[in-house]
Design a protein around this motif. Structure first.
Motif, short mmCIF file in Angstrom:
data_model
loop_
_atom_site.label_atom_id
_atom_site.label_comp_id
_atom_site.label_asym_id
_atom_site.label_seq_id
_atom_site.Cartn_x
_atom_site.Cartn_y
_atom_site.Cartn_z
N ARG A 56 12.98 2.94 -5.25
CA ARG A 56 11.27 2.62 -5.19
C ARG A 56 11.24 2.32 -6.79
O ARG A 56 12.24 2.33 -7.56
CB ARG A 56 10.57 3.97 -4.85
N ILE A 57 10.06 1.95 -6.99
CA ILE A 57 9.69 1.66 -8.39
C ILE A 57 8.49 2.68 -8.66
O ILE A 57 7.74 2.62 -8.17
CB ILE A 57 9.05 0.08 -8.60
N GLY A 58 9.00 3.57 -9.68
CA GLY A 58 7.88 4.78 -9.81
C GLY A 58 8.35 5.75 -10.84
O GLY A 58 9.17 5.25 -11.58
N LEU A 185 5.60 2.54 -6.61
CA LEU A 185 4.45 1.59 -6.56
C LEU A 185 4.37 0.57 -5.48
O LEU A 185 5.42 0.12 -4.94
CB LEU A 185 4.68 0.67 -7.97
N PRO A 186 3.06 0.16 -5.03
CA PRO A 186 3.00 -0.96 -4.04
C PRO A 186 3.62 -2.32 -4.60
O PRO A 186 3.51 -2.33 -5.98
CB PRO A 186 1.56 -1.23 -3.84
N MET A 187 4.37 -2.96 -3.77
CA MET A 187 4.81 -4.25 -4.19
C MET A 187 3.75 -5.61 -4.13
O MET A 187 3.88 -6.21 -3.32
CB MET A 187 6.06 -4.74 -3.48
N VAL A 188 2.81 -5.21 -5.01
CA VAL A 188 1.75 -6.29 -5.10
C VAL A 188 1.35 -6.91 -6.66
O VAL A 188 1.96 -5.99 -7.38
CB VAL A 188 0.45 -5.69 -4.39
N SER A 189 0.67 -7.80 -6.76
CA SER A 189 0.67 -8.17 -8.12
C SER A 189 -0.11 -7.19 -9.11
O SER A 189 0.47 -7.15 -10.14
CB SER A 189 -0.24 -9.58 -8.02
N PRO A 191 -0.21 -3.39 -8.92
CA PRO A 191 -0.11 -2.12 -8.10
C PRO A 191 -0.82 -1.11 -8.53
O PRO A 191 -1.43 -0.29 -7.63
CB PRO A 191 1.39 -2.00 -8.36
N PHE A 192 -1.07 -0.95 -9.90
CA PHE A 192 -2.01 0.33 -10.29
C PHE A 192 -3.55 0.03 -9.73
O PHE A 192 -4.41 0.99 -9.56
CB PHE A 192 -2.17 0.02 -11.80
N ALA A 193 -4.07 -1.23 -9.47
CA ALA A 193 -5.26 -1.52 -8.89
C ALA A 193 -5.25 -1.06 -7.41
O ALA A 193 -6.18 -0.40 -7.11
CB ALA A 193 -5.94 -2.99 -8.97
N ALA A 194 -4.25 -1.40 -6.86
CA ALA A 194 -4.12 -0.78 -5.45
C ALA A 194 -4.33 0.85 -5.42
O ALA A 194 -4.56 1.60 -4.76
CB ALA A 194 -2.82 -1.29 -4.95
N ILE A 195 -3.54 1.48 -6.19
CA ILE A 195 -3.53 2.82 -6.42
C ILE A 195 -5.04 3.33 -6.83
O ILE A 195 -5.41 4.39 -6.21
CB ILE A 195 -2.54 3.48 -7.49
N ILE A 224 12.67 1.42 -12.16
CA ILE A 224 13.32 1.03 -11.05
C ILE A 224 14.35 2.18 -10.65
O ILE A 224 14.99 2.43 -11.63
CB ILE A 224 13.79 -0.27 -10.99
N ILE A 225 14.20 2.88 -9.54
CA ILE A 225 15.15 4.05 -9.12
C ILE A 225 16.12 3.38 -8.13
O ILE A 225 15.85 2.85 -7.11
CB ILE A 225 14.02 5.11 -8.65
N LEU A 226 17.24 3.84 -8.43
CA LEU A 226 18.38 2.60 -7.60
C LEU A 226 18.96 3.75 -6.54
O LEU A 226 18.87 4.96 -6.51
CB LEU A 226 19.41 2.30 -8.72
N HIS A 227 19.36 3.19 -5.46
CA HIS A 227 20.39 3.80 -4.39
C HIS A 227 21.57 3.61 -4.94
O HIS A 227 22.21 2.42 -4.73
CB HIS A 227 20.06 3.16 -3.09
N HIS A 228 22.34 4.60 -5.69
CA HIS A 228 23.70 4.07 -6.16
C HIS A 228 24.78 3.91 -5.43
O HIS A 228 25.58 2.92 -5.58
CB HIS A 228 24.10 5.36 -6.93
N ARG A 229 24.81 4.28 -4.19
CA ARG A 229 25.86 4.06 -3.11
C ARG A 229 25.77 2.60 -2.67
O ARG A 229 26.70 1.96 -2.52
CB ARG A 229 25.61 4.77 -1.97
#
Length: 332
Positions: A56-58, A185-189, A191-195, A224-229
């Motif tokens: 996710r991005i958060g 975060l929502p994947m929109v232009s 995202p903070f307005a969406a929240i 950005i939070i990764l899935h390391h595998r």
């Protein structure tokens, strides 16, 4: 095996694991830096999420500040693993769950709005699974800010900084904001307005509160939070050390500073069952690399004679953001 991505994807994942722009149009700011357009950035990030390379991005929050958490473990026989893992994963407060190579083989993190909620979750898991649960509470962190450099030759982790959390900054409604950010975060232009719309608040109000929470270190990392595998970091081991609490004063910071040690913290032992106090994580591309990192750790003067155990992860059952606020329908 090395995961193939083009240079722009690598820059996205390397450069924005921290200090993600807290502005009205953050993806447009990333696009300016990369010299592409905003639509391209959103498309790439969405594809990376779909491919499982991004969680996710958060936000991640400083441990046991705005919520409570604990590391827990169960010892399940091989024919019980899937059943017990399903019991663990069904709990909304469980945000990480892994199978590791040890008699205590099912490891999971429980989060919740308070310690009472965490205790209740552990009790339900113990009752439904029929297995004793080890409750390994955090005593002190040395490095819990997981991040990976993907483009460097040695892939060292990102620099450690000592940060003080200012909980006095917290205001009413902040936990709801943090819950949204830990989910992603929502994947929109905008995202903070969406929240903001979701919460019935103004966009500038949300931006101001997020900036304050980052500045106060309540948010320990925002990006950005990764899935390391999925990115080629396939040999992941938890290494636990049987060391006295007094000795951890020196050993903890020294271990956390070893290149390749991605997490490091002290936890409470369980008398006559689990003596280990100092925990560290190694995320590597293969087991040979993981053992090289471990060799650097065991060479430290403060750890040379310390008994330790290596628990490689073999399967991830669940990985998501932490629970901060009580969800509707949650048990107490």
């Amino acid at each position: 095996m090395e995961t193939r991505m083009d240079p722009i994807d690598y820059r996205l994942l390397d450069d924005w694991q921290r200090k993600f722009p807290i502005v009205s149009a953050p993806f447009a700011k990333l696009a300016d830096t990369l010299e592409v357009d905003e639509t391209e950035v959103l498309k790439r990030l969405s594809l990376l999420c779909s491919a499982g390379r991004i969680s996710r991005i958060g936000a991640t929050c400083a441990p046991n500040t705005v919520s409570a958490s604990t590391l827990a473990a169960i010892s399940a026989t091989p024919n019980e693993i899937e059943r017990v893992a399903a019991v663990i994963g069904a709990e909304p407060g469980v945000n990480h769950s892994y199978l590791r190579e040890d008699t205590w083989n099912l490891w999971f993190v429980v989060t919740g709005p308070d310690r009472e909620h965490v205790n209740a979750t552990l009790a339900r898991i113990e009752g439904i699974s029929g297995h004793k649960v080890l409750d390994l509470r955090l005593v002190r962190p040395f490095n819990v800010d997981l991040g990976f450099r993907l483009r460097t030759q040695d892939r060292t982790t990102m620099p450690l900084t000592k940060r003080t959390v200012d909980m006095d900054c917290m205001q009413d409604g902040d936990k709801d904001i943090l819950q949204c950010l830990t989910r992603g975060l929502p994947m929109v232009s905008r995202p903070f307005a969406a929240i903001a719309a979701q919460m019935g608040r103004a966009e500038q109000d949300i931006l101001g509160r997020v900036s304050s929470l980052v500045h106060a270190n309540v948010i320990s990392r925002f990006g950005i939070i990764l899935h390391h595998r999925a990115l080629g970091w396939n040999a992941n081991a938890m290494v636990v050390w049987d060391i006295s609490s007094d000795a951890i004063d020196i050993a903890g910071p020294a271990l956390a500073a070893v290149p390749g040690i991605t997490l490091c913290y002290e936890r409470t032992p369980v008398q006559d069952v689990w003596p280990y106090r100092l925990y560290s994580m190694i995320h590597a591309r293969d087991r040979a690399e993981a053992h090289e990192i471990l060799s650097r750790a065991t060479a430290l003067p403060c750890l040379q004679s310390i008994a330790h155990k290596v628990l490689f992860s073999t399967h991830c059952f669940k990985q998501r953001g932490a629970m901060i606020t009580r969800q509707i329908g949650d048990a107490a």
